[in-house]
Design a protein around this motif. Sequence first.
Motif, PDB file in Angstrom:
ATOM      1  N   CYS A 126      90.396  58.565  48.993  1.00 29.31           N
ATOM      2  CA  CYS A 126      90.170  57.751  50.185  1.00 29.31           C
ATOM      3  C   CYS A 126      89.694  56.375  49.726  1.00 29.31           C
ATOM      4  O   CYS A 126      88.835  56.281  48.848  1.00 29.31           O
ATOM      5  N   TRP A 161      88.930  52.015  51.018  1.00 31.40           N
ATOM      6  CA  TRP A 161      88.526  51.159  52.116  1.00 31.40           C
ATOM      7  C   TRP A 161      89.594  50.086  52.281  1.00 31.40           C
ATOM      8  O   TRP A 161      89.902  49.356  51.334  1.00 31.40           O
ATOM      9  N   SER A 162      90.174  49.988  53.447  1.00 32.40           N
ATOM     10  CA  SER A 162      91.165  48.964  53.738  1.00 32.40           C
ATOM     11  C   SER A 162      90.451  47.708  54.220  1.00 32.40           C
ATOM     12  O   SER A 162      89.847  47.713  55.300  1.00 32.40           O
ATOM     13  N   ARG A 195      92.257  46.351  57.479  1.00 35.44           N
ATOM     14  CA  ARG A 195      92.007  47.123  58.707  1.00 35.44           C
ATOM     15  C   ARG A 195      90.520  47.346  58.968  1.00 35.44           C
ATOM     16  O   ARG A 195      90.151  47.824  60.039  1.00 35.44           O
ATOM     17  N   GLN A 196      89.699  47.080  57.940  1.00 36.36           N
ATOM     18  CA  GLN A 196      88.258  47.338  58.039  1.00 36.36           C
ATOM     19  C   GLN A 196      88.000  48.787  58.442  1.00 36.36           C
ATOM     20  O   GLN A 196      87.233  49.082  59.358  1.00 36.36           O
ATOM     21  N   ALA A 197      88.679  49.684  57.722  1.00 34.72           N
ATOM     22  CA  ALA A 197      88.571  51.113  58.028  1.00 34.72           C
ATOM     23  C   ALA A 197      88.871  51.917  56.771  1.00 34.72           C
ATOM     24  O   ALA A 197      89.501  51.423  55.837  1.00 34.72           O
ATOM     25  N   LEU A 198      88.430  53.181  56.790  1.00 35.07           N
ATOM     26  CA  LEU A 198      88.787  54.076  55.704  1.00 35.07           C
ATOM     27  C   LEU A 198      90.292  54.262  55.674  1.00 35.07           C
ATOM     28  O   LEU A 198      90.953  54.291  56.715  1.00 35.07           O
ATOM     29  N   TRP A 199      90.833  54.378  54.477  1.00 32.66           N
ATOM     30  CA  TRP A 199      92.266  54.532  54.270  1.00 32.66           C
ATOM     31  C   TRP A 199      92.463  55.743  53.378  1.00 32.66           C
ATOM     32  O   TRP A 199      92.180  55.703  52.191  1.00 32.66           O
TER      33      TRP A 199
END
Length: 134
Positions: free
Chosen positions: A56, A58-59, A62-66
């Motif tokens: 996993c 950090w994008s 997107r400022q979200a988990l990827w």
Amino acid sequence: MSTTATAAARFLDAVRFDANGLVACIAQQHDTGEVLMMAWMNAEAVAETLATGRVCYWSRSRQALWRKGETSGQVQRLVDLRVDCDGDTLLALVDQTGVACHTGRHNCFFRAIRGEELATIAEPEVDPKALYGA
């Protein structure tokens, strides 16, 4: 690979996150040594990776988990996660399913100097539209 909460906490204590709470992570195919990609992780991404065994990141866009492969199916299973001597870079030894690069190439390092030119040295193996849609 999944890790106990105690071991994960000790690992996280060794990581030096930057001012944005991120650390660089290089993904390498565990059995061939091929460098696949570089991405960023925050503490939550590191913890989830260690807990689940699925890589996993950090994008930043997107400022979200990827969760690698969540939309493309090109999953990275964690074999080992290592921290460098300074604590500011991680090395994820992975078992890559399919291609690692969003361009459809096996890895993200497909351009190099050839003579006086920056040349493409690897063509896509998969059409990115087939991985992510139009």
